[in-house]
Design an enzyme around this catalytic site. Structure first.
Site, PDB file in Angstrom:
ATOM      1  N   ALA A 116     -63.013  10.071  62.708  1.00  0.00           N
ATOM      2  CA  ALA A 116     -64.141  10.993  62.758  1.00  0.00           C
ATOM      3  C   ALA A 116     -65.388  10.198  62.380  1.00  0.00           C
ATOM      4  CB  ALA A 116     -63.912  12.128  61.775  1.00  0.00           C
ATOM      5  N   GLY A 154     -59.172  10.245  62.411  1.00  0.00           N
ATOM      6  CA  GLY A 154     -59.206  11.243  63.490  1.00  0.00           C
ATOM      7  C   GLY A 154     -58.719  10.693  64.823  1.00  0.00           C
ATOM      8  N   GLU A 190     -55.085  10.975  64.687  1.00  0.00           N
ATOM      9  CA  GLU A 190     -54.799  12.418  64.757  1.00  0.00           C
ATOM     10  C   GLU A 190     -54.888  12.914  66.217  1.00  0.00           C
ATOM     11  OE1 GLU A 190     -57.706  13.156  61.511  1.00  0.00           O
ATOM     12  OE2 GLU A 190     -56.073  14.223  60.530  1.00  0.00           O
ATOM     13  N   GLU A 240     -58.223   7.598  55.417  1.00  0.00           N
ATOM     14  CA  GLU A 240     -59.191   8.515  54.807  1.00  0.00           C
ATOM     15  C   GLU A 240     -59.305   8.343  53.294  1.00  0.00           C
ATOM     16  OE1 GLU A 240     -57.130   9.315  57.252  1.00  0.00           O
ATOM     17  OE2 GLU A 240     -58.066  10.740  58.631  1.00  0.00           O
TER      18      GLU A 240
HETATM   19  N1  CO8 Z   1     -67.542   6.603  62.142  1.00  0.00           N
HETATM   20  C1  CO8 Z   1     -68.768   6.193  62.469  1.00  0.00           C
HETATM   21  N2  CO8 Z   1     -69.046   4.956  62.919  1.00  0.00           N
HETATM   22  C2  CO8 Z   1     -68.039   4.086  63.032  1.00  0.00           C
HETATM   23  C3  CO8 Z   1     -66.705   4.452  62.705  1.00  0.00           C
HETATM   24  C4  CO8 Z   1     -66.464   5.775  62.250  1.00  0.00           C
HETATM   25  N3  CO8 Z   1     -65.239   6.221  61.968  1.00  0.00           N
HETATM   26  N4  CO8 Z   1     -65.918   3.370  62.898  1.00  0.00           N
HETATM   27  C5  CO8 Z   1     -66.703   2.389  63.345  1.00  0.00           C
HETATM   28  N5  CO8 Z   1     -67.976   2.797  63.436  1.00  0.00           N
HETATM   29  C6  CO8 Z   1     -69.156   2.058  63.873  1.00  0.00           C
HETATM   30  C7  CO8 Z   1     -69.651   1.092  62.777  1.00  0.00           C
HETATM   31  O1  CO8 Z   1     -70.461   1.770  61.850  1.00  0.00           O
HETATM   32  C8  CO8 Z   1     -70.389   0.067  63.609  1.00  0.00           C
HETATM   33  O2  CO8 Z   1     -71.634   0.611  63.949  1.00  0.00           O
HETATM   34  P1  CO8 Z   1     -72.993  -0.245  63.655  1.00  0.00           P
HETATM   35  O3  CO8 Z   1     -72.875  -1.425  64.580  1.00  0.00           O
HETATM   36  O4  CO8 Z   1     -74.074   0.710  64.032  1.00  0.00           O
HETATM   37  O5  CO8 Z   1     -72.950  -0.635  62.229  1.00  0.00           O
HETATM   38  C9  CO8 Z   1     -69.578  -0.002  64.905  1.00  0.00           C
HETATM   39  O6  CO8 Z   1     -68.798   1.195  64.942  1.00  0.00           O
HETATM   40  C10 CO8 Z   1     -68.625  -1.177  64.951  1.00  0.00           C
HETATM   41  O7  CO8 Z   1     -67.800  -1.117  63.788  1.00  0.00           O
HETATM   42  P2  CO8 Z   1     -67.615  -2.358  62.780  1.00  0.00           P
HETATM   43  O8  CO8 Z   1     -68.816  -3.239  62.797  1.00  0.00           O
HETATM   44  O9  CO8 Z   1     -67.190  -1.795  61.463  1.00  0.00           O
HETATM   45  O10 CO8 Z   1     -66.404  -3.128  63.502  1.00  0.00           O
HETATM   46  P3  CO8 Z   1     -65.320  -4.069  62.810  1.00  0.00           P
HETATM   47  O11 CO8 Z   1     -64.607  -4.746  63.906  1.00  0.00           O
HETATM   48  O12 CO8 Z   1     -65.955  -4.928  61.767  1.00  0.00           O
HETATM   49  O13 CO8 Z   1     -64.321  -3.066  62.057  1.00  0.00           O
HETATM   50  C11 CO8 Z   1     -62.964  -1.092  61.868  1.00  0.00           C
HETATM   51  C12 CO8 Z   1     -63.554  -2.167  62.809  1.00  0.00           C
HETATM   52  C13 CO8 Z   1     -61.950  -1.763  60.926  1.00  0.00           C
HETATM   53  C14 CO8 Z   1     -62.262  -0.076  62.740  1.00  0.00           C
HETATM   54  C15 CO8 Z   1     -64.102  -0.457  61.044  1.00  0.00           C
HETATM   55  O14 CO8 Z   1     -65.135  -0.056  61.939  1.00  0.00           O
HETATM   56  C16 CO8 Z   1     -63.682   0.742  60.252  1.00  0.00           C
HETATM   57  O15 CO8 Z   1     -63.061   0.598  59.215  1.00  0.00           O
HETATM   58  N6  CO8 Z   1     -64.043   1.966  60.723  1.00  0.00           N
HETATM   59  C17 CO8 Z   1     -63.764   3.181  60.009  1.00  0.00           C
HETATM   60  C18 CO8 Z   1     -62.304   3.545  60.075  1.00  0.00           C
HETATM   61  C19 CO8 Z   1     -62.034   4.791  59.264  1.00  0.00           C
HETATM   62  O16 CO8 Z   1     -62.150   4.793  58.053  1.00  0.00           O
HETATM   63  N7  CO8 Z   1     -61.664   5.888  59.954  1.00  0.00           N
HETATM   64  C20 CO8 Z   1     -61.397   7.149  59.312  1.00  0.00           C
HETATM   65  C21 CO8 Z   1     -62.642   7.999  59.320  1.00  0.00           C
HETATM   66  S1  CO8 Z   1     -62.474   9.494  58.421  1.00  0.00           S
HETATM   67  C22 CO8 Z   1     -61.611  10.486  59.483  1.00  0.00           C
HETATM   68  O17 CO8 Z   1     -61.281  10.137  60.583  1.00  0.00           O
HETATM   69  C23 CO8 Z   1     -61.304  11.854  58.961  1.00  0.00           C
HETATM   70  C24 CO8 Z   1     -60.718  12.793  60.016  1.00  0.00           C
HETATM   71  C25 CO8 Z   1     -60.768  14.213  59.537  1.00  0.00           C
HETATM   72  C26 CO8 Z   1     -62.191  14.700  59.441  1.00  0.00           C
HETATM   73  C27 CO8 Z   1     -62.293  16.097  58.959  1.00  0.00           C
HETATM   74  C28 CO8 Z   1     -63.744  16.612  59.058  1.00  0.00           C
HETATM   75  C29 CO8 Z   1     -64.436  16.832  57.724  1.00  0.00           C
END
Ligand code: CO8
Length: 258
Positions: A64, A109, A112, A132
């Site tokens: 998400a 997400g 999911e 998460e």
């Molecule tokens: N949300 C928003 N932006 C994201 C997300 C995300 N989940 N994942 C990646 N991005 C964006 C980054 O911010 C970045 O943007 P920018 O260039 O503007 O800074 C771009 O994508 C590229 O990402 P990275 O530079 O971080 O790329 P890396 O190769 O260094 O890393 C990863 C890749 C490991 C996948 C890393 O991006 C990461 O850890 N992402 C987040 C993963 C995560 O924690 N996911 C879980 C999110 S919470 C969730 O899903 C809850 C679901 C239920 C929600 C219920 C509603 C309330």
């Protein structure tokens, strides 16, 4: 540019989550578009199978949208979780089979979403996880429920309580994914299986999907009743007569979806 792309060929639909610059993170706007596309899919009687994938080479969906989540209050968080859960339930409740073609990160997400599909094919480079807890959160789009049903409570707790990511090979070992392919072959393989599925009797597949989804976790005796009811109602269908007649007449069946 649409956040969700849809194309259709040979009775197979492909949904592509299309926000590659943010690793296809699911915002509420994106979920709204996905919901609309799924409405289109549900009312398209020509479709026999659906594939869900992510745009770009890096991610299926990296979760998400954390930037959106950051500013939510509890009421808004409940609404956002409800929106995601509702959209993913729509996938689970489609009559046609849905394959997730996971080309990269399937996190939070994103995993999911993949788990709401009927089964998952993954690239060797894919990574899976529900991280998460690293954000002070827990899964909210159905992940704690679906992951536990797919891989059991012990493994599900370890993954959600460590936030660790696992490889496609490990996900295969857990039974979370059905097949692991070379990155360039994932979509090809998904389309190949979708083509086989598209040749089967649609009403039979819908009944199988409903039965497996409804009976998982039910007491066996109750589950048998559901199966018997679904089995019997197929005998109203033309395809049931056609499939059995074709076997007896030693020819290929021609299913019409009725
Ligand atoms: N949300 C928003 N932006 C994201 C997300 C995300 N989940 N994942 C990646 N991005 C964006 C980054 O911010 C970045 O943007 P920018 O260039 O503007 O800074 C771009 O994508 C590229 O990402 P990275 O530079 O971080 O790329 P890396 O190769 O260094 O890393 C990863 C890749 C490991 C996948 C890393 O991006 C990461 O850890 N992402 C987040 C993963 C995560 O924690 N996911 C879980 C999110 S919470 C969730 O899903 C809850 C679901 C239920 C929600 C219920 C509603 C309330």
């Amino acid at each position: 540019m649409s956040l969700v792309l849809f194309e259709k060929a040979n009775a197979i639909g492909v949904i592509t989550i299309n926000k590659p610059h943010a690793l296809n993170a699911l915002s509420s706007d994106l979920l709204k578009e996905l919901d609309e596309v799924l409405g289109q899919v549900a009312s398209d009687s020509e479709l026999r199978c659906l594939i869900v994938t992510g745009a770009g080479e890096k991610a299926f969906v990296a979760g998400a949208d954390i930037k959106e989540i950051h500013s939510l209050d509890p009421e808004q968080a409940s609404q956002f979780a409800g929106q995601g859960q509702g959209v993913f339930m729509k996938i689970e409740q489609l009559d046609i089979p849905v394959i997730a073609a996971v080309n990269g990160f399937a996190l939070g997400g994103g995993l999911e979403l993949a788990m709401a599909c009927d089964f998952i094919f993954a690239s060797e480079k894919a990574k899976f996880g529900l991280p998460e807890c690293t954000l002070g959160l827990m899964p909210g789009f159905g992940g704690s429920v679906r992951l536990t049903r797919k891989i059991g409570p012990g493994q599900a707790k370890q993954l959600t309580m460590t936030g660790d990511l696992i490889s496609a090979e490990d996900a295969l070992g857990f039974g979370l994914v059905n097949e692991v392919c070379a990155p360039e072959k994932v979509m090809e393989r998904a389309k190949m299986v979708a083509t086989t599925i598209a040749s089967r009797a649609p009403k039979a597949l819908a009944a199988i999907k409903r039965t497996i989804n409804a009976t998982y976790g039910m007491a066996a005796s109750d589950a048998m009743e559901v199966e018997k009811k679904e089995f019997a109602q197929l005998f109203h269908s033309k395809d049931c007569k056609e499939g059995t007649a074709a076997f007896i007449e030693k020819r290929k069946p021609e299913f019409v979806g009725q």
